[in-house]
Design a protein around this motif. Structure first.
Motif, PDB file in Angstrom:
ATOM      1  N   MET A  72       0.718  -0.839   0.382  1.00  0.00           N
ATOM      2  CA  MET A  72      -0.132  -0.095  -0.193  1.00  0.00           C
ATOM      3  C   MET A  72       0.965   1.564  -0.188  1.00  0.00           C
ATOM      4  O   MET A  72       2.080   0.973   0.802  1.00  0.00           O
ATOM      5  CB  MET A  72      -0.985   0.182   1.683  1.00  0.00           C
ATOM      6  N   ASP A  73       0.079   2.389  -0.641  1.00  0.00           N
ATOM      7  CA  ASP A  73       1.670   3.753  -1.166  1.00  0.00           C
ATOM      8  C   ASP A  73       1.235   3.829   0.312  1.00  0.00           C
ATOM      9  O   ASP A  73       0.403   3.783   1.163  1.00  0.00           O
ATOM     10  CB  ASP A  73       1.077   4.365  -2.296  1.00  0.00           C
ATOM     11  N   GLU A  74       3.068   4.930   0.393  1.00  0.00           N
ATOM     12  CA  GLU A  74       2.531   6.175   1.493  1.00  0.00           C
ATOM     13  C   GLU A  74       1.650   7.197   1.902  1.00  0.00           C
ATOM     14  O   GLU A  74       1.808   7.626   0.493  1.00  0.00           O
ATOM     15  CB  GLU A  74       4.045   5.749   2.359  1.00  0.00           C
ATOM     16  N   ILE A  75       1.166   7.313   2.020  1.00  0.00           N
ATOM     17  CA  ILE A  75       0.130   8.774   2.588  1.00  0.00           C
ATOM     18  C   ILE A  75       0.909  10.048   3.570  1.00  0.00           C
ATOM     19  O   ILE A  75       1.592   9.799   4.563  1.00  0.00           O
ATOM     20  CB  ILE A  75      -1.225   8.210   2.861  1.00  0.00           C
ATOM     21  N   ILE A  76       0.870  10.632   3.435  1.00  0.00           N
ATOM     22  CA  ILE A  76       1.186  11.588   4.028  1.00  0.00           C
ATOM     23  C   ILE A  76      -0.224  12.148   4.580  1.00  0.00           C
ATOM     24  O   ILE A  76      -1.207  12.248   4.025  1.00  0.00           O
ATOM     25  CB  ILE A  76       1.836  13.267   3.283  1.00  0.00           C
ATOM     26  N   GLU A  77      -0.393  13.026   6.161  1.00  0.00           N
ATOM     27  CA  GLU A  77      -1.235  13.553   6.275  1.00  0.00           C
ATOM     28  C   GLU A  77      -1.296  14.632   6.939  1.00  0.00           C
ATOM     29  O   GLU A  77       0.255  15.244   7.758  1.00  0.00           O
ATOM     30  CB  GLU A  77      -1.676  13.190   8.380  1.00  0.00           C
ATOM     31  N   ILE A  78      -2.341  15.438   6.736  1.00  0.00           N
ATOM     32  CA  ILE A  78      -1.780  17.156   7.431  1.00  0.00           C
ATOM     33  C   ILE A  78      -3.005  17.456   8.613  1.00  0.00           C
ATOM     34  O   ILE A  78      -4.916  16.706   8.331  1.00  0.00           O
ATOM     35  CB  ILE A  78      -2.303  17.807   6.708  1.00  0.00           C
ATOM     36  N   ASP A  79      -3.443  17.973   9.658  1.00  0.00           N
ATOM     37  CA  ASP A  79      -4.041  17.946  10.553  1.00  0.00           C
ATOM     38  C   ASP A  79      -5.336  19.450  10.220  1.00  0.00           C
ATOM     39  O   ASP A  79      -4.923  19.883   9.890  1.00  0.00           O
ATOM     40  CB  ASP A  79      -3.564  18.460  11.941  1.00  0.00           C
ATOM     41  N   PRO A  80      -6.510  18.422  10.724  1.00  0.00           N
ATOM     42  CA  PRO A  80      -7.520  19.346  10.253  1.00  0.00           C
ATOM     43  C   PRO A  80      -7.164  20.805  11.661  1.00  0.00           C
ATOM     44  O   PRO A  80      -6.783  20.278  12.748  1.00  0.00           O
ATOM     45  CB  PRO A  80      -8.986  18.755  10.141  1.00  0.00           C
ATOM     46  N   ILE A  81      -8.342  21.736  11.080  1.00  0.00           N
ATOM     47  CA  ILE A  81      -8.080  22.720  12.677  1.00  0.00           C
ATOM     48  C   ILE A  81      -9.508  23.311  11.920  1.00  0.00           C
ATOM     49  O   ILE A  81      -9.681  23.418  11.198  1.00  0.00           O
ATOM     50  CB  ILE A  81      -6.869  23.547  12.127  1.00  0.00           C
ATOM     51  N   GLY A  82      -9.884  23.443  13.280  1.00  0.00           N
ATOM     52  CA  GLY A  82     -11.031  24.254  13.298  1.00  0.00           C
ATOM     53  C   GLY A  82     -10.835  25.674  13.305  1.00  0.00           C
ATOM     54  O   GLY A  82     -10.944  26.433  13.836  1.00  0.00           O
ATOM     55  N   MET A  83     -11.865  25.993  11.370  1.00  0.00           N
ATOM     56  CA  MET A  83     -11.253  27.423  11.163  1.00  0.00           C
ATOM     57  C   MET A  83     -12.618  27.900  12.118  1.00  0.00           C
ATOM     58  O   MET A  83     -12.755  29.421  12.667  1.00  0.00           O
ATOM     59  CB  MET A  83     -11.632  28.010  10.307  1.00  0.00           C
ATOM     60  N   LYS A  84     -13.797  27.850  12.488  1.00  0.00           N
ATOM     61  CA  LYS A  84     -14.957  28.458  12.778  1.00  0.00           C
ATOM     62  C   LYS A  84     -14.739  29.189  14.179  1.00  0.00           C
ATOM     63  O   LYS A  84     -15.084  29.998  14.404  1.00  0.00           O
ATOM     64  CB  LYS A  84     -16.238  27.739  12.745  1.00  0.00           C
ATOM     65  N   LYS A  85     -13.665  28.541  15.010  1.00  0.00           N
ATOM     66  CA  LYS A  85     -13.759  29.050  16.692  1.00  0.00           C
ATOM     67  C   LYS A  85     -12.230  29.984  16.409  1.00  0.00           C
ATOM     68  O   LYS A  85     -12.669  30.787  17.214  1.00  0.00           O
ATOM     69  CB  LYS A  85     -12.940  28.293  17.217  1.00  0.00           C
ATOM     70  N   LEU A  86     -11.796  30.163  15.519  1.00  0.00           N
ATOM     71  CA  LEU A  86     -10.347  31.718  15.320  1.00  0.00           C
ATOM     72  C   LEU A  86     -11.542  32.723  15.230  1.00  0.00           C
ATOM     73  O   LEU A  86     -12.533  32.793  14.675  1.00  0.00           O
ATOM     74  CB  LEU A  86     -10.243  30.500  14.457  1.00  0.00           C
ATOM     75  N   ASP A  87     -10.929  33.798  16.039  1.00  0.00           N
ATOM     76  CA  ASP A  87     -11.668  34.762  15.594  1.00  0.00           C
ATOM     77  C   ASP A  87     -11.159  35.227  14.174  1.00  0.00           C
ATOM     78  O   ASP A  87      -9.810  35.064  13.718  1.00  0.00           O
ATOM     79  CB  ASP A  87     -11.376  35.516  16.892  1.00  0.00           C
ATOM     80  N   ASN A  88     -11.028  36.746  13.675  1.00  0.00           N
ATOM     81  CA  ASN A  88     -10.530  36.760  12.714  1.00  0.00           C
ATOM     82  C   ASN A  88      -9.032  37.650  12.460  1.00  0.00           C
ATOM     83  O   ASN A  88      -8.287  37.069  11.966  1.00  0.00           O
ATOM     84  CB  ASN A  88     -11.571  38.314  12.785  1.00  0.00           C
ATOM     85  N   GLY A  89      -8.590  37.858  13.695  1.00  0.00           N
ATOM     86  CA  GLY A  89      -7.257  37.887  13.414  1.00  0.00           C
ATOM     87  C   GLY A  89      -6.762  36.381  13.103  1.00  0.00           C
ATOM     88  O   GLY A  89      -5.419  36.912  12.831  1.00  0.00           O
ATOM     89  N   GLN A  90      -7.202  35.626  14.034  1.00  0.00           N
ATOM     90  CA  GLN A  90      -6.285  34.759  14.520  1.00  0.00           C
ATOM     91  C   GLN A  90      -6.388  33.823  12.958  1.00  0.00           C
ATOM     92  O   GLN A  90      -5.574  32.876  12.370  1.00  0.00           O
ATOM     93  CB  GLN A  90      -7.192  33.216  15.771  1.00  0.00           C
ATOM     94  N   HIS A  91      -7.690  33.782  12.494  1.00  0.00           N
ATOM     95  CA  HIS A  91      -8.001  33.571  11.288  1.00  0.00           C
ATOM     96  C   HIS A  91      -6.774  33.600   9.960  1.00  0.00           C
ATOM     97  O   HIS A  91      -6.491  33.108   8.845  1.00  0.00           O
ATOM     98  CB  HIS A  91      -9.767  33.008  10.693  1.00  0.00           C
ATOM     99  N   VAL A  92      -6.897  35.102   9.891  1.00  0.00           N
ATOM    100  CA  VAL A  92      -5.633  35.631   9.146  1.00  0.00           C
ATOM    101  C   VAL A  92      -4.134  35.435   9.437  1.00  0.00           C
ATOM    102  O   VAL A  92      -3.842  35.049   8.595  1.00  0.00           O
ATOM    103  CB  VAL A  92      -6.132  36.874   8.950  1.00  0.00           C
ATOM    104  N   HIS A  93      -4.026  35.181  10.182  1.00  0.00           N
ATOM    105  CA  HIS A  93      -2.808  34.805  10.776  1.00  0.00           C
ATOM    106  C   HIS A  93      -2.299  33.359   9.916  1.00  0.00           C
ATOM    107  O   HIS A  93      -1.645  32.844   9.763  1.00  0.00           O
ATOM    108  CB  HIS A  93      -2.328  35.555  12.369  1.00  0.00           C
ATOM    109  N   PHE A  94      -3.258  33.013  10.427  1.00  0.00           N
ATOM    110  CA  PHE A  94      -3.060  31.323  10.490  1.00  0.00           C
ATOM    111  C   PHE A  94      -3.041  31.066   8.881  1.00  0.00           C
ATOM    112  O   PHE A  94      -2.624  30.103   8.043  1.00  0.00           O
ATOM    113  CB  PHE A  94      -4.214  30.311  10.579  1.00  0.00           C
ATOM    114  N   HIS A  95      -4.046  31.852   7.942  1.00  0.00           N
ATOM    115  CA  HIS A  95      -3.804  31.355   6.658  1.00  0.00           C
ATOM    116  C   HIS A  95      -2.329  32.087   5.990  1.00  0.00           C
ATOM    117  O   HIS A  95      -1.908  31.831   4.923  1.00  0.00           O
ATOM    118  CB  HIS A  95      -4.996  32.132   6.120  1.00  0.00           C
TER     119      HIS A  95
END
Length: 320
Positions: free
Chosen positions: A1-24
């Protein structure tokens, strides 16, 4: 079976506007370090992502500009209040019974007359004219009059307030108001959708087997994005803890000595009679030696009658 990579999800809705734009912004910077072909990401998708991030940053600046406007208005009210105090005091002291105050006020009234409409001028023009007023009042021929009317402190406060107004005006020039911006609620879902698309394409590129894709680069990028997700989560929870701590401190009242509690009155039970004792009426006192059932002598003879013609009780002498 081919190896895959995992990228953890993050709950975007919980972030305020400043935290949201900083993450992106940070996520985009990490992705932008690699050539699009090596990570299987089309350039137009990155361009669209960056455009949404820039819009969110502009919205954040707009919020700052609105807050700045409120601060400017409040500071302008403060310096207007000081100006009103100075002008009214000078004009009132023209009628002072004290010769020194009357003379000082009469001289300073000539100075302030040319600045009578300064409070109605625009924000920046008012700042400039207040500077001129302060220069005139500090002149040698006027300084003694200012001291006589006890205006030294008021002038110092006016100068400080005017200096802050000028700084705030310069900040507003650097943050111009834009009325054509969408709301954050409109832009955020679009930015999140592009990020989810980017993550999907990075995973797909890793297992695609395309020759141009660099799996080592993709694996490293996934690790960096996971680290960003972890840091953002920690910062979010830390922010929550700080807000909670501040709210708890606000609710907590200063220590005061305990006050004695007054006993609460007991409620009477149904059927209980009130514990009230009325004094019993006293029986009328009888004259000493009077027999029960004997009527007083109603005769009219003798001087032994009671004063005022009233009857006296019968008296029996002992027999020898």
């Amino acid at each position: 079976m081919d190896e895959i990579i995992e990228i953890d999800p993050i709950g975007m809705k919980k972030l305020d506007n400043g935290q949201h734009v900083h993450f992106h912004s940070r996520a985009y910077d990490l992705v932008n370090e690699y050539e699009p072909a090596k990570i299987g990401l089309p350039e137009p998708l990155k361009t669209e992502w960056k455009g949404n991030i820039d819009t969110e940053e502009d919205i954040g600046k707009e919020v700052v500009a609105e807050t700045l406007t409120k601060t400017m208005n409040k500071k302008n009210e403060e310096r207007d209040r000081i100006l009103t105090y100075i002008f009214r005091l000078i004009r009132a002291c023209v009628f002072s019974p004290e010769d020194a105050e009357e003379k000082a006020a009469s001289e300073l009234a000539l100075v302030i007359n040319s600045y009578g409409r300064v409070q109605r001028e625009s924000f920046d023009r008012q700042s400039s004219h207040i500077d001129g007023l302060l220069v005139d009042l500090k002149k040698t021929e006027n300084a003694a009059h200012v001291t006589t009317l006890r205006l030294t402190s008021a002038l110092a406060k006016l100068e400080a307030a005017n200096g802050e107004c000028k700084k705030l005006y310069l900040q507003s020039v650097k943050n111009p108001h834009r009325s054509n911006l969408p709301t954050a609620a409109e832009v955020r879902p679009k930015t999140d959708a592009i990020y989810n698309r980017v993550v999907f394409m990075l995973k797909a590129a890793y297992v695609s087997g395309v020759a141009s894709v660099d799996k080592a680069a993709l694996k490293q990028l996934a690790e960096h994005l996971n680290s960003l997700v972890d840091r953002t989560d920690k910062a979010y929870h830390q922010s929550l803890a700080q807000k909670k701590s501040a709210a708890d401190k606000k609710k907590k009242k200063p220590d005061t000595p305990p006050q004695p509690k007054e006993p609460k009155p007991k409620k009477p039970k149904e059927g209980d009679k009130p514990d009230i004792h009325l004094p019993e009426p006293e029986a009328p006192k009888k004259p000493e030696g009077s027999g029960e059932g004997k009527k007083p002598d109603t005769g009219s003879g003798g001087g032994g009658g009671a004063p005022g013609g009233g009857s006296s009780p019968e008296i029996t002498l002992p027999e020898e």
